[in-house]
Enzyme design. Structure first.
Site, PDB file in Angstrom:
ATOM      1  N   GLU A 138       4.436   8.643   3.558  1.00  0.00           N
ATOM      2  CA  GLU A 138       4.201   8.868   2.119  1.00  0.00           C
ATOM      3  C   GLU A 138       4.761  10.212   1.666  1.00  0.00           C
ATOM      4  O   GLU A 138       5.165  10.366   0.521  1.00  0.00           O
ATOM      5  CB  GLU A 138       2.702   8.791   1.791  1.00  0.00           C
ATOM      6  CG  GLU A 138       2.225   7.355   1.674  1.00  0.00           C
ATOM      7  CD  GLU A 138       0.885   7.188   0.964  1.00  0.00           C
ATOM      8  OE1 GLU A 138       0.237   8.190   0.610  1.00  0.00           O
ATOM      9  OE2 GLU A 138       0.474   6.034   0.783  1.00  0.00           O
ATOM     10  N   HIS A 170       4.839  -1.270  28.423  1.00  0.00           N
ATOM     11  CA  HIS A 170       5.015  -2.676  28.786  1.00  0.00           C
ATOM     12  C   HIS A 170       5.338  -3.528  27.561  1.00  0.00           C
ATOM     13  O   HIS A 170       5.173  -4.738  27.577  1.00  0.00           O
ATOM     14  CB  HIS A 170       3.754  -3.183  29.491  1.00  0.00           C
ATOM     15  CG  HIS A 170       3.426  -2.351  30.694  1.00  0.00           C
ATOM     16  ND1 HIS A 170       3.896  -2.621  31.952  1.00  0.00           N
ATOM     17  CD2 HIS A 170       2.718  -1.188  30.798  1.00  0.00           C
ATOM     18  CE1 HIS A 170       3.484  -1.685  32.793  1.00  0.00           C
ATOM     19  NE2 HIS A 170       2.770  -0.798  32.121  1.00  0.00           N
ATOM     20  N   LYS A 182       0.203  -0.865  -6.777  1.00  0.00           N
ATOM     21  CA  LYS A 182      -1.167  -0.762  -7.302  1.00  0.00           C
ATOM     22  C   LYS A 182      -1.246  -1.407  -8.688  1.00  0.00           C
ATOM     23  O   LYS A 182      -2.159  -2.164  -8.993  1.00  0.00           O
ATOM     24  CB  LYS A 182      -1.594   0.709  -7.403  1.00  0.00           C
ATOM     25  CG  LYS A 182      -1.971   1.360  -6.075  1.00  0.00           C
ATOM     26  CD  LYS A 182      -2.653   2.718  -6.309  1.00  0.00           C
ATOM     27  CE  LYS A 182      -3.051   3.388  -5.014  1.00  0.00           C
ATOM     28  NZ  LYS A 182      -3.817   4.623  -5.174  1.00  0.00           N
TER      29      LYS A 182
HETATM   30  O1  PA5 Z   1      -2.446   9.788   0.470  1.00  0.00           O
HETATM   31  C1  PA5 Z   1      -2.680   9.283  -0.610  1.00  0.00           C
HETATM   32  O2  PA5 Z   1      -2.671   9.939  -1.672  1.00  0.00           O
HETATM   33  C2  PA5 Z   1      -3.017   7.806  -0.711  1.00  0.00           C
HETATM   34  O3  PA5 Z   1      -2.905   7.189   0.525  1.00  0.00           O
HETATM   35  C3  PA5 Z   1      -4.445   7.615  -1.231  1.00  0.00           C
HETATM   36  O4  PA5 Z   1      -5.326   8.283  -0.388  1.00  0.00           O
HETATM   37  C4  PA5 Z   1      -4.816   6.144  -1.307  1.00  0.00           C
HETATM   38  O5  PA5 Z   1      -3.896   5.454  -2.094  1.00  0.00           O
HETATM   39  C5  PA5 Z   1      -6.219   5.967  -1.881  1.00  0.00           C
HETATM   40  O6  PA5 Z   1      -6.327   6.558  -3.137  1.00  0.00           O
HETATM   41  P1  PA5 Z   1      -7.734   6.917  -3.768  1.00  0.00           P
HETATM   42  O7  PA5 Z   1      -8.368   7.969  -2.930  1.00  0.00           O
HETATM   43  O8  PA5 Z   1      -7.450   7.382  -5.152  1.00  0.00           O
HETATM   44  O9  PA5 Z   1      -8.544   5.646  -3.753  1.00  0.00           O
END
Ligand code: PA5
Length: 469
Positions: free
Chosen positions: A295, A324, A438
């Site tokens: 990310e 393996h 989303k």
């Molecule tokens: O790292 C990030 O920002 C994302 O992975 C969020 O943690 C994830 O999408 C969940 O979002 P939220 O905490 O708003 O539910």
């Protein structure tokens, strides 16, 4: 007494070990030093200016005080702790739990009152239903920690709505309130609104800290402290590493070296980065790392808004299991990967291997040896095999796995991510590409205002008979 430090051994990435074609030459390393040195100062300045608040989490006493206070009110009456969250609101919790608690519940847990932990980071009805069946008879002894910075993440919202209804129906509104802790933004967002309205106990996701950088905030610390993980040691380890990764001396800065190596291979035909712990306890740290890198570093635009489409592909593997399964590819497939092993010197316990059966004298070489010796020699064997195939690899060495060492590891990889982001000239702290999925889910699930979008998605995802076999 000096506390054990995690150390990076990067000998096997050098041209001296794997040759000039695949390894980093001394000259290339010097050039990397030159390139990264000003970036260390830039990142230190950003940090001072408050632009990277995740760096300050290990120093924030207010957070751990609040976490400990909430834990104190709940712990004695909690046999089951259920985390509802996803992505950065779950992976750190899972990683800490796997790293710092035994593989199976220790029979002593009953005595110490440590709750059984479930981190629910999906909306598979079969899995979630099975959890509900498991805890339904024990709702008064179950604490639910719903974690969402925004509160609008469909998966977490749906889980929470199921649990909320179940608790209110089974126990009533006042008792529901007792069983839930909401971890969310201090001021705004859907979950904040619900928490205020329902008068829930709350913990904060700090301002401007993205989910994947939030494990050392209440997001990760609450479940850890509930399960007796020493959060003060965790934070101390992170602070210790924070000092090292702030050093402007490239050669003494493990995050700078780690970033330089990863950047070098990414830009020299090895865009895949495999993290392979030789430790079950560290296996979910590799999962946490996978999200952190994917990310943070997978970006379409650079800081000048130019299209660049960059990002190493992080892969998790587990030694010895994946010897393996994957090592055939790792050695004879394309030479397009950098490998990071995680190695543990002292597992805190050991098991002696029994004698070979008389009918199998060929197994005698294992008899009487320690299991840890087999484990670490298998790591060495894989390392050797990769070197033989000229595959660059480095090793992060843990003397032992404890909260202090894990805190160091977390800080090391978070700051390494910042450095690679700077080297790639991208913003590692946003995740714009996650949004479309989303939003599309909102549309497909019938959210008001998304009707046209829903139609567009349906037309593009319609199943065509022409392509079914
Ligand atoms: O790292 C990030 O920002 C994302 O992975 C969020 O943690 C994830 O999408 C969940 O979002 P939220 O905490 O708003 O539910």
């Amino acid at each position: 007494m000096a506390r054990s430090q995690i150390i990076i051994d990067y000998k096997n990435v050098t041209s001296a070990v794997i040759g000039v074609k695949d390894g980093i030459t001394p000259n290339q390393l010097k050039l990397l030093e030159k390139k990264i040195k000003p970036l260390i100062s830039k990142i230190n300045k950003q940090r001072k200016a408050g632009e990277t608040p995740f760096r300050d989490l290990p120093y924030n006493k207010r957070i751990s005080r609040r976490v400990n206070a909430v834990v104190k009110t709940l712990r004695k009456e909690c046999d089951y702790l259920v985390i509802l969250g996803i992505g950065g609101s779950a992976l750190g919790n899972i990683a800490l739990n796997t790293a710092l608690r035994p593989f199976l519940p220790d029979p002593r847990d009953k005595k110490s009152g440590r709750p059984e932990l479930f981190v629910m980071d999906n909306v598979d009805p079969a899995q979630f239903g099975s959890l509900l069946d498991h805890i339904k008879p024990h709702l008064k002894r179950t604490v639910f920690n719903v974690i969402s910075k925004s509160g609008r993440t469909s998966e977490t919202a749906a889980q929470f709505m199921i649990v909320r209804e179940m608790l209110i129906n089974a126990l009533g509104k006042a008792a529901y309130r007792k069983q839930v802790v909401a971890t969310t933004d201090a001021k705004s967002g859907t979950l904040r609104t619900i928490a205020d309205k329902d008068k829930l106990k709350t913990l904060e996701v700090p301002d401007s800290v993205g989910g994947r950088f939030s494990v050392l905030s209440a997001v990760g610390l609450f479940s850890a402290a509930m399960c007796d993980i020493n959060i003060s040691q965790l934070l101390a380890g992170a602070r210790d590493m924070d000092k090292k990764v702030s050093s402007t001396n490239f050669w003494k800065n493990p995050a700078a070296i780690n970033a330089a190596i990863n950047y070098h291979f990414y830009t020299h035909g090895k865009p895949i980065s495999v993290m392979m712990p030789y430790s079950y306890a560290l296996k979910d740290m590799a999962d946490w790392y996978r999200q952190l890198w994917a990310e943070s570093l997978g970006k379409r635009f650079n800081l000048n808004k130019r299209e660049v489409w960059v990002g190493p592909t992080p892969v998790k593997a587990l030694g010895t299991t994946d010897q393996h399964s994957q090592v055939q590819l790792y050695r004879e497939g394309p030479n397009d990967k950098l490998f990071t092993f995680l190695k543990v010197n002292n597992f805190g316990r050991d098991i002696k291997i029994g004698p070979a059966p008389d009918c199998a004298p060929e197994l005698g070489f294992l008899a009487g040896k320690k299991m840890s010796s087999l484990f670490n020699n298998e790591k060495k064997a894989t390392e050797y095999a990769l070197v033989e195939s000229k595959r660059p690899n480095l090793t992060v060495i843990f003397d032992k796995i404890n909260a202090y060492a894990v805190g160091q590891f977390i800080c090391l990889y978070e700051v390494t991510t910042s450095f690679i982001g700077a080297l790639l000239d991208i913003n590692p702290y946003d995740q714009p590409a996650v949004e479309l999925g989303k939003e599309a889910t909102f549309a497909l699930m019938g959210k008001e205002g998304y009707e046209d979008f829903a139609q567009k998605i349906q037309s593009k995802t319609e199943i065509s008979e022409d392509f079914l076999v």
